[in-house]
Design an enzyme around this catalytic site. Structure first.
Site, PDB file in Angstrom:
ATOM      1  N   SER A  31      75.023  20.022  -4.820  1.00 21.64           N
ATOM      2  CA  SER A  31      76.261  20.825  -4.857  1.00 21.64           C
ATOM      3  C   SER A  31      77.323  20.174  -5.749  1.00 21.64           C
ATOM      4  CB  SER A  31      76.829  21.038  -3.450  1.00 21.64           C
ATOM      5  OG  SER A  31      75.894  21.686  -2.633  1.00 21.64           O
ATOM      6  N   TRP A  91      67.583  25.065  -4.794  1.00 24.11           N
ATOM      7  CA  TRP A  91      67.913  25.635  -3.474  1.00 24.11           C
ATOM      8  C   TRP A  91      68.568  27.007  -3.635  1.00 24.11           C
ATOM      9  CZ3 TRP A  91      72.668  24.848   0.032  1.00 24.11           C
ATOM     10  CH2 TRP A  91      72.417  25.385   1.308  1.00 24.11           C
ATOM     11  N   ASP A 103      64.339  19.506  -8.986  1.00 26.58           N
ATOM     12  CA  ASP A 103      64.521  19.132  -7.586  1.00 26.58           C
ATOM     13  C   ASP A 103      64.162  20.316  -6.686  1.00 26.58           C
ATOM     14  OD1 ASP A 103      65.886  17.107  -5.614  1.00 26.58           O
ATOM     15  OD2 ASP A 103      66.537  19.127  -5.044  1.00 26.58           O
ATOM     16  N   ILE A 155      64.887   7.877 -13.402  1.00 25.59           N
ATOM     17  CA  ILE A 155      65.172   9.258 -12.995  1.00 25.59           C
ATOM     18  C   ILE A 155      66.152   9.870 -13.995  1.00 25.59           C
ATOM     19  CG2 ILE A 155      67.018   8.502 -11.373  1.00 25.59           C
ATOM     20  CD1 ILE A 155      66.152  10.856  -9.539  1.00 25.59           C
ATOM     21  N   TYR A 206      62.775  25.174   0.720  1.00 26.87           N
ATOM     22  CA  TYR A 206      63.328  26.180  -0.198  1.00 26.87           C
ATOM     23  C   TYR A 206      62.333  27.335  -0.392  1.00 26.87           C
ATOM     24  CZ  TYR A 206      66.445  22.283  -1.533  1.00 26.87           C
ATOM     25  OH  TYR A 206      67.325  21.228  -1.530  1.00 26.87           O
ATOM     26  N   HIS A 249      64.149  14.986   4.085  1.00 25.05           N
ATOM     27  CA  HIS A 249      65.206  15.948   3.730  1.00 25.05           C
ATOM     28  C   HIS A 249      66.486  15.780   4.552  1.00 25.05           C
ATOM     29  CE1 HIS A 249      65.728  20.225   1.908  1.00 25.05           C
ATOM     30  NE2 HIS A 249      66.864  19.580   1.946  1.00 25.05           N
ATOM     31  N   LYS A 254      60.679  17.484  -0.750  1.00 23.65           N
ATOM     32  CA  LYS A 254      61.210  16.866   0.476  1.00 23.65           C
ATOM     33  C   LYS A 254      60.438  17.284   1.738  1.00 23.65           C
ATOM     34  CE  LYS A 254      65.664  17.424  -1.822  1.00 23.65           C
ATOM     35  NZ  LYS A 254      65.718  18.720  -2.479  1.00 23.65           N
TER      36      LYS A 254
END
Ligand code: A2P
Length: 323
Positions: free
Chosen positions: A214, A23, A47, A15, A52, A114, A81
């Site tokens: 975040s 988002w 991602d 990854i 979303y 999620h 997700k």
């Protein structure tokens, strides 16, 4: 173009350490331009999530890059997700298939559950609410049965890897104890003020790569009326940034990556998204890493209570310590 480093997943796949978070990007034109810019500067990990509601934009941009021959499907690490309203075994395939159709791909690289709590399934809404305005949740969320359905997605070739998001240690342990394919990834809120050291240690012991959402402290959440800490304005972070001739955002992200965690910063600004991946030409000293480690305040920004009213009463609400 910036290069990226990769972390090894427990299923043999890799990854990219920095991904592009999508988002809160609800302006289609702006997101389309931003993903284009992100691919130009070297992002190879995107991602997304069903909830979303912008997977069609990601799909459109990727399709453009694939059909022009500038990128091949296998060059991109794509995550999406299972939505909270799809938290039952019979819905898992339905939702991944809808995501794949919007993303215009045959498979995703990583499919995550999620959130650990389920909402009722109501046709036409992602966020069902009862008359009193509370989130209409489904208390019978069966993680083990859902995980079996997730494992099936791998045998069907609809996703290469599977993992979870926003799960706590006990919830992950239950999956580990009842799985044929262990989760390879846990995506959680993680930044200088919420370093979750215990959870990260647990994941390392169980060969689960952690992804930080975040990572910059989510200043964009202010548009949802949330107060957020000013990590990029923190004097200690800025002092370190000056020393390396980097920005505060770059130091915050480097700190995460250097501790072996993937980061998925969001930006719709071409200069900032370029900056956020340009972090592979320096390393923080042990002393500066320690200084960053010491900033931890166990401060969670996203406890889901403002998104799902009353969700703290769900039996699988993951952050019991905050109730
Ligand atoms: P913008 O899109 O205007 O760049 P997080 O990934 O922690 O959720 O943070 C995302 C927020 O941080 C967005 O509001 C984004 O705004 C802002 N942001 C992203 N990268 C940077 C940066 N390098 N410098 C300053 N702000 C940034």
């Amino acid at each position: 173009m910036s290069f990226n480093t990769y972390f090894d997943l427990n299923d043999g796949l890799k990854i990219p350490a920095i991904g592009y978070g999508t988002w809160l990007s609800d302006d289609e034109e702006q997101l389309e331009k931003a993903i284009d810019a992100a691919l130009e500067v070297g992002y190879r990990h995107i991602d997304g999530a069903y909830v979303y509601q912008n997977e069609n934009v990601i799909g459109r941009v990727l399709q453009k890059w694939f059909s022009s021959g500038k990128l091949k499907r296998e060059d991109i690490f794509l995550t999406t997700k299972l939505p909270p309203s799809g938290m039952r075994p019979e819905h898992v395939q339905k939702f991944i298939k809808e995501s794949l159709a919007a993303l215009q791909v045959d498979y995703v690289d990583l499919y995550l559950v999620h959130v650990p709590f389920g909402l009722k399934y109501v046709e036409g809404t992602l966020y069902p609410t009862s008359d009193d305005g509370k989130s209409d949740y489904d208390a019978n969320t069966d993680h083990v049965a859902i995980w079996k359905a997730m494992e099936e997605l791998v045998s069907l070739g609809l996703t290469k890897s599977i993992g979870v998001s926003n799960f706590n240690k006990d919830q992950i342990q239950r999956i580990l104890d009842n799985s044929e394919i262990p989760p390879c990834n846990l995506q959680v809120e993680h930044h200088a003020y919420l370093q979750q050291k215990d959870l990260v240690r647990f994941c390392k012991e169980n060969k689960i790569v952690v992804t930080a959402y975040s990572p910059l402290g989510s200043p964009g959440l202010s548009k949802l009326g949330r107060e957020t800490p000013d990590l990029m304005g923190h004097p200690v972070v800025n002092e370190i940034a000056k020393k390396y001739n980097k920005s505060a955002a770059q130091v915050l992200l480097k700190h995460i990556i250097q501790t072996g965690i993937v980061a998925i910063p969001k930006s719709t600004n071409p200069e900032r998204l370029r900056q956020n991946i340009d972090i592979f030409d320096f390393s923080l000293s042990d002393e500066d890493l320690q200084t960053m480690n010491d900033l931890d305040q166990n401060l969670r920004i996203l406890d889901f209570k403002f998104l799902f009213k009353g969700i703290e009463n769900h039996p699988e609400y993951p952050f019991k310590e905050l109730v």
